[in-house]
Design an enzyme around this catalytic site. Structure first.
Site, PDB file in Angstrom:
ATOM      1  CB  THR A   1      -0.973   0.001   1.193  1.00 43.80           C
ATOM      2  OG1 THR A   1      -1.955   1.033   0.981  1.00 43.80           O
ATOM      3  CG2 THR A   1      -0.294   0.217   2.541  1.00 43.80           C
ATOM      4  CB  THR A   2       0.539   4.408  -1.857  1.00 40.11           C
ATOM      5  OG1 THR A   2       0.322   3.510  -2.945  1.00 40.11           O
ATOM      6  CG2 THR A   2       1.510   5.494  -2.242  1.00 40.11           C
TER       7      THR A   2
ATOM      8  CG  ASP B   1       1.239   7.362  -6.762  1.00 41.58           C
ATOM      9  OD1 ASP B   1       1.609   7.843  -7.862  1.00 41.58           O
ATOM     10  OD2 ASP B   1       0.053   7.089  -6.513  1.00 41.58           O
TER      11      ASP B   1
ATOM     12  N   GLY C   1       1.739   2.922  -9.482  1.00 41.30           N
ATOM     13  CA  GLY C   1       1.073   4.154  -9.896  1.00 41.30           C
ATOM     14  C   GLY C   1       0.966   4.198 -11.411  1.00 41.30           C
TER      15      GLY C   1
ATOM     16  CD  GLU D   1       0.716  -1.622 -14.896  1.00 40.13           C
ATOM     17  OE1 GLU D   1       1.346  -0.762 -14.249  1.00 40.13           O
ATOM     18  OE2 GLU D   1      -0.436  -1.989 -14.572  1.00 40.13           O
TER      19      GLU D   1
HETATM   20  C1  LIG Z   1      -3.626  -2.001 -12.666  1.00 32.68           C
HETATM   21  N1  LIG Z   1      -2.234  -1.895 -12.520  1.00 32.68           N
HETATM   22  C2  LIG Z   1      -1.571  -1.073 -11.646  1.00 32.68           C
HETATM   23  N2  LIG Z   1      -0.451  -0.459 -12.105  1.00 32.68           N
HETATM   24  C3  LIG Z   1       0.233   0.401 -11.332  1.00 32.68           C
HETATM   25  N3  LIG Z   1      -0.126   0.739 -10.099  1.00 32.68           N
HETATM   26  C4  LIG Z   1      -1.233   0.168  -9.596  1.00 32.68           C
HETATM   27  C5  LIG Z   1      -1.998  -0.780 -10.332  1.00 32.68           C
HETATM   28  N4  LIG Z   1      -3.021  -1.184  -9.562  1.00 32.68           N
HETATM   29  C6  LIG Z   1      -2.893  -0.506  -8.380  1.00 32.68           C
HETATM   30  N5  LIG Z   1      -1.838   0.317  -8.412  1.00 32.68           N
HETATM   31  C7  LIG Z   1      -1.356   1.270  -7.376  1.00 32.68           C
HETATM   32  O1  LIG Z   1      -1.958   0.931  -6.131  1.00 32.68           O
HETATM   33  C8  LIG Z   1      -2.739   2.030  -5.636  1.00 32.68           C
HETATM   34  C9  LIG Z   1      -3.947   1.517  -4.888  1.00 32.68           C
HETATM   35  O2  LIG Z   1      -3.555   0.881  -3.691  1.00 32.68           O
HETATM   36  P1  LIG Z   1      -2.948   1.653  -2.416  1.00 32.68           P
HETATM   37  O3  LIG Z   1      -3.613   3.002  -2.338  1.00 32.68           O
HETATM   38  O4  LIG Z   1      -1.463   1.763  -2.633  1.00 32.68           O
HETATM   39  O5  LIG Z   1      -3.306   0.782  -1.259  1.00 32.68           O
HETATM   40  C10 LIG Z   1      -3.091   2.815  -6.889  1.00 32.68           C
HETATM   41  O6  LIG Z   1      -3.406   4.154  -6.584  1.00 32.68           O
HETATM   42  C11 LIG Z   1      -1.806   2.676  -7.713  1.00 32.68           C
HETATM   43  O7  LIG Z   1      -0.831   3.600  -7.263  1.00 32.68           O
END
Ligand SMILES: CNc1ncnc2c1ncn2[C@@H]1O[C@H](COP(=O)(O)O)[C@@H](O)[C@H]1O
Ligand SMILES: [Zn+2]
Length: 376
Positions: free
Chosen positions: A110-111, A180, A210, A240
């Site tokens: 998590t961020t 992020d 992110g 990605e």
């Molecule tokens: C689909 N592919 C992806 N590519 C890149 N980053 C992703 C992601 N899916 C999620 N996140 C990253 O995880 C955050 C949400 O969880 P947390 O707020 O950190 O717990 C998203 O805001 C993004 O920064």
């Protein structure tokens, strides 16, 4: 009648994937929230007049999102969930959900977020996450790496334990702090410092994630280098989107794992394979965001054939309406793999976890005892 039989057969089939022990190494906390929780939180904010619930409901329930739309959804999710109490709630629920489908080891990422208007610092955000871990009661959870007190002694029982005749589920949880891509070098460094301070609470590494079209590799590099020097493990969202220069730089950094690897070219595969960096594969996520055109051409096939280290993961089980059991079933049916092969795949993931050797040993023992139960 035939239809009912088909449904029963599918349910029975799913039961097997649910009961198989699994290791989850790529799950974002805010991407793994139950729809019901997200809707409940949104409804409450709607009643308070903070958001327009009908607009938000539509966005939450939409299923076919592009990568761009996924990041718009995350901005919305963060508005809904980023207060201490909600963070605690979602952390607890997400762990319970993974444990319920027999994930025996979870690396949750998590961020850490700062929001001065509600008195939230990156540290207090993480403390709220840890509070969620401690609140889990439906399963036994082991998240403190060192047996520092009596509670953690109880919490580090090595296998599923018998309780009143029933076996209570047991899950190991470790945390990764995400940087992020919108963040500055200073903010990234703050996250790494926090991870170092929270090592004794189960933080084992750093993730870079992110929106992949935002930011530059050079911005995060100093913090990632420092993390590595300090002995934290690093995993990167890599490839990605098409970005050949960044992919090469990321591989040269030699992270302990990478996620995705969708837009790799010949020289990227060569570098990846020669350095043996394990890949976190998120099938549903890649297909839903159209990072991969169709499942038949997914790089899982080539990596699996070549016995390259890989692990199946969910990425965002809430956002993509999936689960780790579904990902295993999806891979088995898409690539013609049997249950034994999928069990081996799940077991091999133990070798790529960021926790220490004693956890690996415990997990090997869990898989060995499950082999007998699953009649493999
Ligand atoms: C689909 N592919 C992806 N590519 C890149 N980053 C992703 C992601 N899916 C999620 N996140 C990253 O995880 C955050 C949400 O969880 P947390 O707020 O950190 O717990 C998203 O805001 C993004 O920064
Ligand atoms: Zn991810």
């Amino acid at each position: 009648m035939l239809q009912i039989q088909a449904v029963l057969r599918t349910e029975k089939e799913m039961e097997w994937w649910l009961s198989m022990p699994k290791v989850e190494l790529h799950a974002h906390l805010n991407g793994s929230i139950r729809d019901s929780t997200l809707l409940e939180v949104a409804r409450t904010l709607g009643e308070k007049g903070i958001i327009d619930f009908s607009d938000v409901e539509h966005v939450i329930m939409k299923n076919d999102r592009s990568l761009r739309e996924v990041f718009k959804l995350f901005d919305l999710i963060h508005i809904l969930t980023t207060d201490h109490a909600t963070v605690t709630r979602i952390a607890k629920e997400v762990i319970e959900d993974f444990a319920a489908e027999n994930v025996v080891y979870l690396e949750l990422r998590t961020t850490p977020k700062r929001n001065d208007s509600i008195g939230m610092s990156k540290r207090s955000y993480m403390e709220a996450v840890l509070k969620g871990l401690k609140a889990v009661s439906s399963v036994d959870i082991a998240f403190i790496p060192y047996n520092e007190d009596a509670t953690s002694l109880i919490r580090s029982l090595p296998t599923n334990v018998e309780c009143n005749g029933a076996t209570r589920k047991k899950i190991y949880v470790r945390l990764l702090l995400s940087i992020d891509r919108r963040e500055t070098t200073t903010a990234a460094m703050e996250t790494v410092m926090l991870a170092l301070e929270m090592r004794h609470l189960g933080v084992v590494g750093i993730d870079l994630s992110g929106n992949p079209v935002v930011g530059e590799w050079i911005t995060y590099l100093p913090a990632l280098k420092f993390a590595k020097e300090q002995g934290l493990c690093v995993t990167l969202h890599c490839g990605e989107v098409p970005n050949p220069k960044e992919i090469q730089e990321m591989l040269d950094f030699l992270p302990q794992r990478i996620g995705h690897a969708c837009y790799f070219q010949k020289e990227d595969w060569e570098k990846l394979k020669s350095s043996n960096i394990p890949v976190e594969i998120c099938l549903t996520s890649n297909i839903r965001t159209a990072s991969i055109q169709s499942i038949e051409v997914h790089h899982f096939v080539d990596l699996y054939k070549e016995k390259h280290p890989l692990v199946l993961c969910t990425d965002d089980s809430g956002v993509f309406s999936t689960s780790l059991s579904k990902e295993y079933k999806y891979a088995a049916s898409s690539f013609g793999l049997g249950k034994m092969e999928m069990f081996e795949l799940a077991k091999n993931a133990i070798e790529y976890i960021f926790a220490d050797g004693s956890v690996k040993n415990d997990l090997r023992a869990i898989f060995a005892s499950e082999t007998k139960k699953l009649n493999l």
